[in-house]
Design a protein around this motif. Structure first.
Motif, PDB file in Angstrom:
ATOM      1  N   PHE A   8      -8.958 -28.317  34.270  1.00  0.00           N
ATOM      2  CA  PHE A   8      -9.452 -27.877  33.238  1.00  0.00           C
ATOM      3  C   PHE A   8     -10.574 -28.354  32.698  1.00  0.00           C
ATOM      4  O   PHE A   8     -11.324 -29.186  32.872  1.00  0.00           O
ATOM      5  CB  PHE A   8      -8.401 -28.749  33.061  1.00  0.00           C
ATOM      6  CG  PHE A   8      -6.318 -28.248  33.422  1.00  0.00           C
ATOM      7  CD1 PHE A   8      -5.774 -28.007  32.435  1.00  0.00           C
ATOM      8  CD2 PHE A   8      -6.500 -29.130  34.326  1.00  0.00           C
ATOM      9  CE1 PHE A   8      -4.410 -27.307  32.682  1.00  0.00           C
ATOM     10  CE2 PHE A   8      -4.736 -28.910  34.903  1.00  0.00           C
ATOM     11  CZ  PHE A   8      -3.936 -27.898  33.953  1.00  0.00           C
ATOM     12  N   SER A  12     -10.654 -27.532  26.663  1.00  0.00           N
ATOM     13  CA  SER A  12      -8.417 -27.553  27.102  1.00  0.00           C
ATOM     14  C   SER A  12      -7.990 -29.144  27.243  1.00  0.00           C
ATOM     15  O   SER A  12      -7.452 -29.720  27.617  1.00  0.00           O
ATOM     16  CB  SER A  12      -8.590 -27.288  28.147  1.00  0.00           C
ATOM     17  OG  SER A  12      -8.924 -25.563  29.081  1.00  0.00           O
ATOM     18  N   ARG A  18      -4.721 -32.378  23.455  1.00  0.00           N
ATOM     19  CA  ARG A  18      -4.853 -30.706  24.914  1.00  0.00           C
ATOM     20  C   ARG A  18      -4.690 -31.569  25.638  1.00  0.00           C
ATOM     21  O   ARG A  18      -4.065 -31.274  27.287  1.00  0.00           O
ATOM     22  CB  ARG A  18      -5.837 -30.523  24.528  1.00  0.00           C
ATOM     23  CG  ARG A  18      -5.886 -29.780  23.075  1.00  0.00           C
ATOM     24  CD  ARG A  18      -7.265 -29.007  23.380  1.00  0.00           C
ATOM     25  NE  ARG A  18      -7.228 -27.358  22.004  1.00  0.00           N
ATOM     26  CZ  ARG A  18      -8.086 -27.063  21.532  1.00  0.00           C
ATOM     27  NH1 ARG A  18      -9.595 -27.173  21.604  1.00  0.00           N
ATOM     28  NH2 ARG A  18      -8.165 -26.200  20.164  1.00  0.00           N
ATOM     29  N   VAL A  22      -1.781 -30.372  28.969  1.00  0.00           N
ATOM     30  CA  VAL A  22      -2.248 -30.616  30.511  1.00  0.00           C
ATOM     31  C   VAL A  22      -1.525 -31.322  31.286  1.00  0.00           C
ATOM     32  O   VAL A  22      -1.599 -30.920  32.208  1.00  0.00           O
ATOM     33  CB  VAL A  22      -3.704 -30.556  30.718  1.00  0.00           C
ATOM     34  CG1 VAL A  22      -4.157 -31.161  32.346  1.00  0.00           C
ATOM     35  CG2 VAL A  22      -4.674 -29.956  30.196  1.00  0.00           C
ATOM     36  N   TYR A 171      -8.179 -23.409  34.573  1.00  0.00           N
ATOM     37  CA  TYR A 171      -7.870 -23.648  33.345  1.00  0.00           C
ATOM     38  C   TYR A 171      -8.749 -23.248  32.377  1.00  0.00           C
ATOM     39  O   TYR A 171      -9.691 -24.069  32.368  1.00  0.00           O
ATOM     40  CB  TYR A 171      -6.719 -24.252  33.033  1.00  0.00           C
ATOM     41  CG  TYR A 171      -5.384 -24.174  33.834  1.00  0.00           C
ATOM     42  CD1 TYR A 171      -5.128 -24.345  34.950  1.00  0.00           C
ATOM     43  CD2 TYR A 171      -4.240 -23.807  32.655  1.00  0.00           C
ATOM     44  CE1 TYR A 171      -3.921 -23.924  35.679  1.00  0.00           C
ATOM     45  CE2 TYR A 171      -2.777 -23.549  33.452  1.00  0.00           C
ATOM     46  CZ  TYR A 171      -2.795 -24.193  35.188  1.00  0.00           C
ATOM     47  OH  TYR A 171      -1.831 -23.795  35.639  1.00  0.00           O
ATOM     48  N   THR A 172      -8.619 -22.369  31.174  1.00  0.00           N
ATOM     49  CA  THR A 172      -9.756 -22.687  30.093  1.00  0.00           C
ATOM     50  C   THR A 172      -9.817 -21.969  28.938  1.00  0.00           C
ATOM     51  O   THR A 172      -7.961 -21.800  28.633  1.00  0.00           O
ATOM     52  CB  THR A 172     -10.588 -21.680  30.838  1.00  0.00           C
ATOM     53  OG1 THR A 172     -12.208 -21.601  30.048  1.00  0.00           O
ATOM     54  CG2 THR A 172     -10.801 -20.291  31.416  1.00  0.00           C
ATOM     55  N   ASP A 173     -10.543 -21.058  27.928  1.00  0.00           N
ATOM     56  CA  ASP A 173     -10.049 -21.266  26.727  1.00  0.00           C
ATOM     57  C   ASP A 173      -9.956 -20.064  26.778  1.00  0.00           C
ATOM     58  O   ASP A 173      -9.695 -19.574  25.646  1.00  0.00           O
ATOM     59  CB  ASP A 173     -11.023 -21.393  25.494  1.00  0.00           C
ATOM     60  CG  ASP A 173     -12.243 -21.516  25.620  1.00  0.00           C
ATOM     61  OD1 ASP A 173     -12.730 -20.371  26.710  1.00  0.00           O
ATOM     62  OD2 ASP A 173     -13.484 -22.509  25.229  1.00  0.00           O
ATOM     63  N   SER A 229      -5.712 -19.929  31.489  1.00  0.00           N
ATOM     64  CA  SER A 229      -5.960 -20.356  30.017  1.00  0.00           C
ATOM     65  C   SER A 229      -4.738 -21.380  30.456  1.00  0.00           C
ATOM     66  O   SER A 229      -3.806 -21.312  30.421  1.00  0.00           O
ATOM     67  CB  SER A 229      -4.908 -19.335  28.882  1.00  0.00           C
ATOM     68  OG  SER A 229      -5.125 -20.114  27.786  1.00  0.00           O
ATOM     69  N   SER A 230      -5.423 -22.416  29.822  1.00  0.00           N
ATOM     70  CA  SER A 230      -4.197 -23.519  29.230  1.00  0.00           C
ATOM     71  C   SER A 230      -3.524 -23.548  27.744  1.00  0.00           C
ATOM     72  O   SER A 230      -2.989 -24.406  27.833  1.00  0.00           O
ATOM     73  CB  SER A 230      -5.853 -24.586  29.458  1.00  0.00           C
ATOM     74  OG  SER A 230      -6.137 -24.999  28.231  1.00  0.00           O
ATOM     75  N   PHE A 231      -4.394 -22.531  27.515  1.00  0.00           N
ATOM     76  CA  PHE A 231      -3.196 -22.693  25.626  1.00  0.00           C
ATOM     77  C   PHE A 231      -2.493 -22.014  26.077  1.00  0.00           C
ATOM     78  O   PHE A 231      -1.963 -21.865  24.818  1.00  0.00           O
ATOM     79  CB  PHE A 231      -4.454 -21.796  24.857  1.00  0.00           C
ATOM     80  CG  PHE A 231      -5.649 -22.901  24.040  1.00  0.00           C
ATOM     81  CD1 PHE A 231      -5.923 -23.775  24.326  1.00  0.00           C
ATOM     82  CD2 PHE A 231      -6.876 -21.909  24.633  1.00  0.00           C
ATOM     83  CE1 PHE A 231      -6.478 -25.145  24.292  1.00  0.00           C
ATOM     84  CE2 PHE A 231      -8.126 -23.155  24.169  1.00  0.00           C
ATOM     85  CZ  PHE A 231      -8.182 -24.511  24.243  1.00  0.00           C
TER      86      PHE A 231
END
Ligand code: ADP
Ligand code: ASP
Ligand code: MG
Length: 417
Positions: A8, A12, A18, A22, A171-173, A229-231
């Motif tokens: 992450f 994230s 946040r 996660v 995992y990213t934005d 995506s972590s979102f």
């Protein structure tokens, strides 16, 4: 039962909410039956702040102490995530790189990992405990903390995955690798898959979504790698696609379908500077006299353009280098000026490198011509060019970066429908 490393990035884990989010992504994978290790970055903005504090105390400072300071960002996140996991009933323990240990060479500030002893982590994973590991750092031969260079948590994650024979999800934005940076090209679209080679070029030419070294390691150790995506809500039905393609972008070995697109992406880097030397003596040994001392000073030169000598006695030479090294390079060249025998030099940091990448280039002609025509139509002057089998890069005035990237994205048919 599969082993999985989940990484992450800074955004994230940017705040406590946040970090809780996660933890729920991790919970989903644990409940799906995976043995999970997590690699975390510092909360967004933290590493910049730590770097800045070092600079404020002393503009030039001891690299060992820089590492001692900047490695702390990841330690905060690892501890907080372990607590968040415990809160939702997932057994978890944080690990700093030196505790595992993740061994590195001794190049403080940009160390390379040399060995990871994964025994203890595997044992605990098999007992159902999630290891939350600090990215970006390890232990040097001097038994001090080292860091791996900015963006290095991606590389930590892939290396841990290789050591544990696990798959790696970054995992990213953004929800995957795009045909160009979605922040500046709104018409960019997400790729379902990209080859290791293309991703390697994209990363080294400026696409910050993965650190270059992480892609190299994934390629060498054949680590199954996905950017996602972590979102996306942790319980969204999109998390596991039934056809196995994954919700993000899979980085994998190339196959014939990937060659259909001549160009798969447009990358840019503003991290460039150029130096021009005028009236350099046109005789054997001069290039060695220029580039030898720069290499010794750890400055990597990228593009080189040497004009044809008009009088047979002297020539002009232009080359590019990382912008952060410009001052150091000018000093180095000043010291060997006599030996090289150039008349004068100019330098500029207002340049950018724009590149097109695609494995389909190997089998298609006219790719470069379209690039040059597209830039000419926008009135953008090309100052230098480099090519390899699967990429073409041009150096341009920095002010035209976005215009050039968008125009090339359209010209190669990459805009989303
Ligand atoms: P993290 O903090 O998760 O490591 P980064 O900021 O390092 O995230 O990387 C993600 C960013 O990379 C995205 O927000 C995006 O702006 C940028 N980026 C650049 N090129 C690309 C690309 N081709 N595809 C996706 N993202 C890209
Ligand atoms: N926190 C480090 C950085 O900002 C490492 C990383 O995020 O990958 O560069
Ligand atoms: Mg990153």
């Amino acid at each position: 039962m599969g082993r999985l490393v989940m990484k992450f990035g800074g955004t994230s884990v940017g705040d406590v909410e946040r970090i809780r989010n996660v933890a729920r992504h991790v919970e989903r994978e644990v409940k799906a039956g995976n043995h999970v290790a997590v690699v975390v970055s510092a909360m967004s903005g933290t590493t910049n702040q730590l770097v800045e504090w070092c600079r404020q105390v002393a503009p030039v400072h001891d690299a060992r102490e820089y590492d001692a300071v900047v490695a702390t960002g990841e330690q905060i996140t690892a501890g907080l995530l372990a607590i968040a996991l415990q809160e939702i009933g997932i057994p978890a323990r944080s690990w700093a790189g030196w505790q595992i240990p993740i061994e590195t060479d001794g190049v403080h500030g940009s160390a390379r990992m040399t060995n990871i002893n994964g025994g203890e982590i595997v044992k605990r994973m098999e007992q159902g405990q999630v290891a939350v590991i600090t990215g970006f750092q390890g232990l040097g031969p001097d038994k001090r903390i080292t860091t791996l260079g900015r963006g290095g948590s991606d590389t930590s994650a892939v290396a841990v995955a290789a050591a544990l024979s696990a798959a790696c999800d970054i995992y990213t934005d953004v929800d995957g690798v795009y045909t160009s940076d979605p922040r500046i090209v709104t018409a960019a679209h997400k790729l379902d898959r990209i080859s290791y080679e293309e991703m390697l070029e994209q990363a080294s030419l400026g696409a910050k979504v993965l650190q270059t070294r992480s892609v190299e390691l994934a390629m060498v150790y054949k680590v199954p790698l996905q950017v996602r995506s972590s979102f996306e809500p942790p319980d969204s039905p999109n998390q596991n696609k039934p056809d196995g393609t994954g919700p993000g972008t899979i980085v994998c070995q190339e196959d014939s379908s990937m060659e259909q697109h001549v160009v798969s992406g447009v990358a840019y880097s503003r991290d460039e500077a150029k130096i021009s030397l005028r009236k350099v003596k046109d005789k054997p040994g001069v290039s060695a006299a220029i580039f030898g001392p720069l290499a010794e000073a750890d400055i990597s030169v990228d593009m080189i353009v040497q004009n044809v000598s008009a009088d047979g006695a002297s020539t002009d030479l232009t080359f590019t280098l990382p912008r952060k090294d410009l001052r150091k390079a000018i000093e180095v060249l000043g010291k060997v000026k006599e030996q090289i025998g150039f008349n004068d030099s100019t330098h500029s940091a207002d340049v950018a490198k724009v590149s097109i990448v695609g494995i389909g280039m190997r089998s298609h002609s006219g790719v470069a011509a379209l690039m040059f025509k597209t830039l000419a139509e926008k009135g953008i002057n090309i100052q230098a060019i480099t090519t390899s089998e699967i990429k073409i890069s041009v150096l341009i005035d920095e002010a035209y970066t976005e215009l050039a990237v968008r125009a090339l994205h359209t010209a190669y048919g990459l805009d989303k429908a």
